[in-house]
Design an enzyme around this catalytic site. Structure first.
Site, PDB file in Angstrom:
ATOM      1  N   LEU A 194     -94.972 -84.113   8.597  1.00 49.60           N
ATOM      2  CA  LEU A 194     -94.602 -85.523   8.535  1.00 49.60           C
ATOM      3  C   LEU A 194     -93.808 -85.773   7.260  1.00 49.60           C
ATOM      4  O   LEU A 194     -93.797 -84.955   6.345  1.00 49.60           O
ATOM      5  CB  LEU A 194     -95.862 -86.395   8.538  1.00 49.60           C
ATOM      6  CG  LEU A 194     -96.737 -86.294   9.792  1.00 49.60           C
ATOM      7  CD1 LEU A 194     -98.008 -87.113   9.615  1.00 49.60           C
ATOM      8  CD2 LEU A 194     -95.972 -86.751  11.025  1.00 49.60           C
ATOM      9  N   SER A 195     -93.173 -86.937   7.181  1.00 41.41           N
ATOM     10  CA  SER A 195     -92.399 -87.219   5.972  1.00 41.41           C
ATOM     11  C   SER A 195     -93.293 -87.241   4.743  1.00 41.41           C
ATOM     12  O   SER A 195     -92.877 -86.824   3.663  1.00 41.41           O
ATOM     13  CB  SER A 195     -91.629 -88.535   6.109  1.00 41.41           C
ATOM     14  OG  SER A 195     -92.506 -89.603   6.381  1.00 41.41           O
ATOM     15  N   GLU A 196     -94.560 -87.713   4.884  1.00 38.59           N
ATOM     16  CA  GLU A 196     -95.520 -87.620   3.788  1.00 38.59           C
ATOM     17  C   GLU A 196     -96.934 -87.409   4.316  1.00 38.59           C
ATOM     18  O   GLU A 196     -97.285 -87.886   5.405  1.00 38.59           O
ATOM     19  CB  GLU A 196     -95.526 -88.882   2.913  1.00 38.59           C
ATOM     20  CG  GLU A 196     -94.391 -88.953   1.911  1.00 38.59           C
ATOM     21  CD  GLU A 196     -93.271 -89.875   2.346  1.00 38.59           C
ATOM     22  OE1 GLU A 196     -92.317 -90.043   1.577  1.00 38.59           O
ATOM     23  OE2 GLU A 196     -93.353 -90.412   3.460  1.00 38.59           O
ATOM     24  N   THR A 197     -97.720 -86.711   3.512  1.00 40.42           N
ATOM     25  CA  THR A 197     -99.158 -86.526   3.718  1.00 40.42           C
ATOM     26  C   THR A 197     -99.824 -86.844   2.390  1.00 40.42           C
ATOM     27  O   THR A 197     -99.335 -86.425   1.327  1.00 40.42           O
ATOM     28  CB  THR A 197     -99.475 -85.080   4.133  1.00 40.42           C
ATOM     29  OG1 THR A 197     -98.824 -84.792   5.376  1.00 40.42           O
ATOM     30  CG2 THR A 197    -100.970 -84.854   4.272  1.00 40.42           C
ATOM     31  N   HIS A 225     -94.700 -96.144   1.923  1.00 40.58           N
ATOM     32  CA  HIS A 225     -95.499 -96.128   3.148  1.00 40.58           C
ATOM     33  C   HIS A 225     -96.779 -95.318   2.943  1.00 40.58           C
ATOM     34  O   HIS A 225     -97.841 -95.696   3.468  1.00 40.58           O
ATOM     35  CB  HIS A 225     -94.646 -95.711   4.359  1.00 40.58           C
ATOM     36  CG  HIS A 225     -94.851 -94.344   4.896  1.00 40.58           C
ATOM     37  ND1 HIS A 225     -94.135 -93.253   4.445  1.00 40.58           N
ATOM     38  CD2 HIS A 225     -95.675 -93.875   5.872  1.00 40.58           C
ATOM     39  CE1 HIS A 225     -94.508 -92.179   5.120  1.00 40.58           C
ATOM     40  NE2 HIS A 225     -95.438 -92.526   5.994  1.00 40.58           N
TER      41      HIS A 225
END
Length: 279
Positions: free
Chosen positions: A46-49, A78
């Protein structure tokens, strides 16, 4: 030794599942190494974790570390809203009713409830002002646009390193077909205004190819930096809504409100998955 840890996946900046920016959150991350966190972030893709940890600052309710598939970020928007939602939903205690204080690499970030939404206080810009001629030339090449289309190019860096390009209108933003090779080294946001009377005031896109995220669906840190710049320059009012993600089939909505305390960057958070992960 691996163990089962509480885990959540949420969709941020949308009230409609699968239309925002997904975030993976490991709620019980104490004991994980940097390598463990980086490996899991690469696996989720994902774009961030994010990884929630006990705070080291007594004023904070929790500490977070934020990873993309390509590295760690000092702050991101986000993940801030999604992490705060996961912290509260998992029974996390707050020191001040109605507010969560997140500790991250840039310091403390306040998150409050704005009706049904969560909103974080936009951090101050670390780097602002016009981008130099060399940067401007690279951005023109990366976006494949004519010089006349680039109305402004400024730094709006609140930690991740954002620069922002303003185009004549939202249609110009949506029409972009970037050259990601030419974009190497940039963390680039693009903004353009919708026509008067539209349900959103601005269209935003965010490109971060160096971190394994060619285009981010909906980006809180960029929108926070944009808000401080646009409002400060008189290009946006105290309240507006920005759309982001249409080029990726998403329908993210970022709600910006400036009051006497701060500029708040808000959005809905939709829970998708809650369970356990072995790490």
């Amino acid at each position: 030794m691996t163990e089962l840890r509480r885990f959540a996946q949420v969709d941020v900046f949308t009230a409609e599942p699968l239309k925002g920016n997904p975030l993976a959150v490991v709620i019980d991350a104490a004991g994980l190494s940097d390598a463990d966190m980086a490996a899991f972030a690469r696996w989720t893709n994902l774009s961030e974790t994010t990884f929630l940890l006990p705070p080291t600052d007594p004023a904070a309710d929790y500490r977070v570390r934020i990873f993309t598939p390509g590295g760690e970020l000092p702050f991101a928007g986000h993940p801030t809203l999604g992490s705060a939602h996961a912290f509260l939903a998992s029974g996390g205690d707050v020191k001040k009713p109605g507010e969560v204080v997140q500790q991250c690499a840039i310091g403390l970030v306040r998150v409050k409830r704005d009706g049904a939404r969560l909103a974080f206080a936009a951090p101050p810009l670390r780097h602002s002002g016009p981008v130099d001629a060399a940067g401007r030339a690279q951005v023109l090449a990366a976006l494949r646009i004519a010089p006349a289309q680039l109305l402004d190019l400024v730094w709006c860096d609140n930690g991740p390193g954002w620069m922002a390009a303003r185009l004549p209108d939202a249609a110009s933003v949506l029409a972009l077909q970037p050259d990601f090779v030419a974009m190497q080294g940039l963390k680039l946001g693009v903004v353009g205004a919708h026509p008067e009377g539209a349900d959103c005031q601005f269209e935003v896109r965010a490109f971060v190819p160096d971190l394994g995220v060619p285009e981010d669906p909906v980006t809180g840190s960029l929108n926070a930096g944009l808000a401080l710049w646009l409002q400060g320059a008189g290009l946006a009012g105290d309240r507006y809504v920005a759309a982001q993600g249409a080029a990726l089939g998403r329908a993210g909505r970022v709600h910006v409100v400036r009051d006497a305390e701060a500029t708040w960057i808000g959005g809905d958070v939709t829970p998708l998955i809650h369970g356990q992960v072995r790490l």
